[in-house]
Scaffold this motif. Structure first.
Motif, PDB file in Angstrom:
ATOM      1  N   GLU A  49       5.356  18.791  -2.911  1.00 27.25           N
ATOM      2  CA  GLU A  49       4.610  17.983  -1.954  1.00 27.25           C
ATOM      3  C   GLU A  49       4.019  16.702  -2.538  1.00 27.25           C
ATOM      4  N   SER A  50       4.378  16.354  -3.749  1.00 27.33           N
ATOM      5  CA  SER A  50       3.820  15.126  -4.303  1.00 27.33           C
ATOM      6  C   SER A  50       4.774  14.504  -5.303  1.00 27.33           C
ATOM      7  N   LEU A  51       4.610  13.197  -5.504  1.00 24.55           N
ATOM      8  CA  LEU A  51       5.382  12.446  -6.486  1.00 24.55           C
ATOM      9  C   LEU A  51       4.463  12.018  -7.624  1.00 24.55           C
ATOM     10  N   ASN A  52       5.037  11.790  -8.788  1.00 23.01           N
ATOM     11  CA  ASN A  52       4.298  11.160  -9.863  1.00 23.01           C
ATOM     12  C   ASN A  52       3.756   9.814  -9.388  1.00 23.01           C
ATOM     13  N   VAL A  53       2.550   9.443  -9.841  1.00 19.64           N
ATOM     14  CA  VAL A  53       1.921   8.229  -9.327  1.00 19.64           C
ATOM     15  C   VAL A  53       2.731   6.978  -9.645  1.00 19.64           C
ATOM     16  N   SER A  54       3.440   6.957 -10.766  1.00 21.75           N
ATOM     17  CA  SER A  54       4.241   5.770 -11.067  1.00 21.75           C
ATOM     18  C   SER A  54       5.434   5.654 -10.120  1.00 21.75           C
ATOM     19  N   VAL A  55       6.007   6.804  -9.741  1.00 24.57           N
ATOM     20  CA  VAL A  55       7.107   6.801  -8.767  1.00 24.57           C
ATOM     21  C   VAL A  55       6.587   6.397  -7.392  1.00 24.57           C
ATOM     22  N   SER A  56       5.453   6.963  -7.003  1.00 22.08           N
ATOM     23  CA  SER A  56       4.853   6.614  -5.710  1.00 22.08           C
ATOM     24  C   SER A  56       4.571   5.120  -5.629  1.00 22.08           C
ATOM     25  N   THR A  57       4.085   4.559  -6.727  1.00 24.81           N
ATOM     26  CA  THR A  57       3.794   3.122  -6.750  1.00 24.81           C
ATOM     27  C   THR A  57       5.065   2.316  -6.517  1.00 24.81           C
ATOM     28  N   ALA A  58       6.137   2.711  -7.179  1.00 24.18           N
ATOM     29  CA  ALA A  58       7.406   1.997  -7.009  1.00 24.18           C
ATOM     30  C   ALA A  58       7.878   2.055  -5.565  1.00 24.18           C
ATOM     31  N   VAL A  59       7.730   3.217  -4.922  1.00 23.37           N
ATOM     32  CA  VAL A  59       8.193   3.377  -3.544  1.00 23.37           C
ATOM     33  C   VAL A  59       7.449   2.432  -2.608  1.00 23.37           C
ATOM     34  N   ILE A  60       6.119   2.415  -2.688  1.00 19.40           N
ATOM     35  CA  ILE A  60       5.352   1.603  -1.732  1.00 19.40           C
ATOM     36  C   ILE A  60       5.435   0.109  -2.068  1.00 19.40           C
ATOM     37  N   VAL A  61       5.469  -0.226  -3.347  1.00 14.40           N
ATOM     38  CA  VAL A  61       5.578  -1.636  -3.717  1.00 14.40           C
ATOM     39  C   VAL A  61       6.895  -2.218  -3.227  1.00 14.40           C
ATOM     40  N   TYR A  62       7.969  -1.456  -3.362  1.00 13.77           N
ATOM     41  CA  TYR A  62       9.257  -1.999  -2.923  1.00 13.77           C
ATOM     42  C   TYR A  62       9.438  -1.977  -1.416  1.00 13.77           C
ATOM     43  N   GLU A  63       8.635  -1.187  -0.704  1.00  9.83           N
ATOM     44  CA  GLU A  63       8.602  -1.338   0.752  1.00  9.83           C
ATOM     45  C   GLU A  63       7.962  -2.679   1.097  1.00  9.83           C
ATOM     46  N   ALA A  64       6.904  -3.039   0.375  1.00  9.78           N
ATOM     47  CA  ALA A  64       6.291  -4.344   0.593  1.00  9.78           C
ATOM     48  C   ALA A  64       7.271  -5.470   0.297  1.00  9.78           C
ATOM     49  N   ILE A  65       8.015  -5.349  -0.794  1.00  6.75           N
ATOM     50  CA  ILE A  65       8.993  -6.380  -1.158  1.00  6.75           C
ATOM     51  C   ILE A  65      10.114  -6.448  -0.129  1.00  6.75           C
ATOM     52  N   ARG A  66      10.555  -5.291   0.359  1.00  7.81           N
ATOM     53  CA  ARG A  66      11.608  -5.264   1.388  1.00  7.81           C
ATOM     54  C   ARG A  66      11.181  -6.057   2.616  1.00  7.81           C
ATOM     55  N   GLN A  67       9.960  -5.824   3.072  1.00 10.95           N
ATOM     56  CA  GLN A  67       9.477  -6.532   4.255  1.00 10.95           C
ATOM     57  C   GLN A  67       9.372  -8.038   3.989  1.00 10.95           C
ATOM     58  N   ARG A  68       8.911  -8.395   2.827  1.00 11.52           N
ATOM     59  CA  ARG A  68       8.755  -9.805   2.514  1.00 11.52           C
ATOM     60  C   ARG A  68      10.103 -10.523   2.378  1.00 11.52           C
ATOM     61  N   GLU A  69      11.086  -9.810   1.874  1.00 12.85           N
ATOM     62  CA  GLU A  69      12.416 -10.387   1.756  1.00 12.85           C
ATOM     63  C   GLU A  69      13.039 -10.632   3.143  1.00 12.85           C
ATOM     64  N   LEU A  70      12.728  -9.777   4.090  1.00 14.90           N
ATOM     65  CA  LEU A  70      13.290  -9.903   5.435  1.00 14.90           C
ATOM     66  C   LEU A  70      12.808 -11.150   6.159  1.00 14.90           C
ATOM     67  N   VAL A  71      11.603 -11.636   5.824  1.00 20.87           N
ATOM     68  CA  VAL A  71      11.055 -12.787   6.554  1.00 20.87           C
ATOM     69  C   VAL A  71      11.287 -14.103   5.828  1.00 20.87           C
ATOM     70  N   LYS A  72      11.980 -14.047   4.680  1.00 15.66           N
ATOM     71  CA  LYS A  72      12.250 -15.305   3.960  1.00 15.66           C
ATOM     72  C   LYS A  72      13.262 -16.162   4.709  1.00 15.66           C
TER      73      LYS A  72
END
Length: 255
Positions: free
Chosen positions: A232-255
């Motif tokens: 039921e949980s991910l390592n915090v470094s993995v979790s960070t990568a997941v959410i940070v790259y969701e932010a990057i994905r959204q930002r790339e879409l509006v470029k």
């Protein structure tokens, strides 16, 4: 000075003895950690204590056994480590980001204690173009050679901002126009719901306790990573990568 500039250092350096530590502080060295033996006093120690106030250095009062484990040499009740990086202030960085016409993406680490997690998170953040990492002065993993190595040198490249009043710093980010997105299981909203194209501070909690409740209460969004397996949980470094790259994905879409 550009917000991503920094002086590269090789590794943490131990300094012991009251006079040696006093002179290191007066020379402008960045103190990663400072340990003072409980119950000792004297004029020179009073000078050291005054310097910790003047230079905003957090000292930990510890038993002599702790210092003896660090070094068996004549430490006089004081041991310090000089940081391999130069810490910055997020109050200086945020205006520079806006002045460059960029949309801030800040990573706030609420008491990540494992140095390898710290290094792995920094590596992800630097690769993703995160503008800065914010950590508390107390209760956070040291930026030491292990963290530097795990980060593949990213900790030399991305600004790390260490603050004594961590809650006040988080509020500053919010008052500066950044939305606070807390990655936590204490919500039904998932990480894909927030609009990360806006100025954003992503907040990750400690390995044991998660994000402190004071921050949860003022957050603009609580967002969890969907889980479909039995663990039921991910390592915090993995979790960070997941959410940070969701932010990057959204930002790339509006470029």
């Amino acid at each position: 000075m550009a917000y991503n500039s920094r002086e590269v250092r090789e590794s943490n350096q131990m300094v012991f003895g009251i006079r040696a530590v006093v002179e290191a502080i007066r020379a402008g060295k960045e103190i990663e950690s400072l340990y003072i033996q409980r119950g000792i006093g004297g004029e020179l120690l009073n000078e050291l204590r005054a310097l910790t106030v003047e230079y905003n250095i957090t000292a930990q009062l510890v038993p002599v056994e702790k210092l003896n484990r660090l070094t068996m040499k004549n430490h006089q009740g004081v041991v310090a480590y000089i940081s391999p990086i130069i810490y910055q202030k997020v109050e200086d960085i945020i205006p520079q980001i806006f002045e460059k016409g960029e949309v801030p993406l800040i990573l706030v680490l609420d008491a990540i204690t494992d140095v390898r997690n710290m290094g792995a998170i920094a590596r992800t953040a630097e690769c993703a173009g995160v503008h800065a990492i914010v950590i508390p002065a107390k209760g956070s993993a040291q930026i030491n050679p292990d963290a530097i190595k795990t980060s593949a040198g990213a900790l030399y490249k991305i600004p790390v901002c260490r603050h004594d009043n961590f809650m006040q710093t988080v509020k500053f980010l919010q008052e500066s126009g950044l939305q606070l997105v807390c990655c936590t299981e204490k919500t039904k909203e998932n990480i894909y719901a927030p609009d990360y194209t806006a100025p954003t501070a992503i907040i990750m909690g400690s390995e044991e306790d998660g994000i402190r409740n004071d921050i949860i209460r003022i957050a603009d969004h609580l967002a969890k990573i969907p889980m479909f397996g039995e663990i039921e949980s991910l390592n915090v470094s993995v979790s960070t990568a997941v959410i940070v790259y969701e932010a990057i994905r959204q930002r790339e879409l509006v470029k």
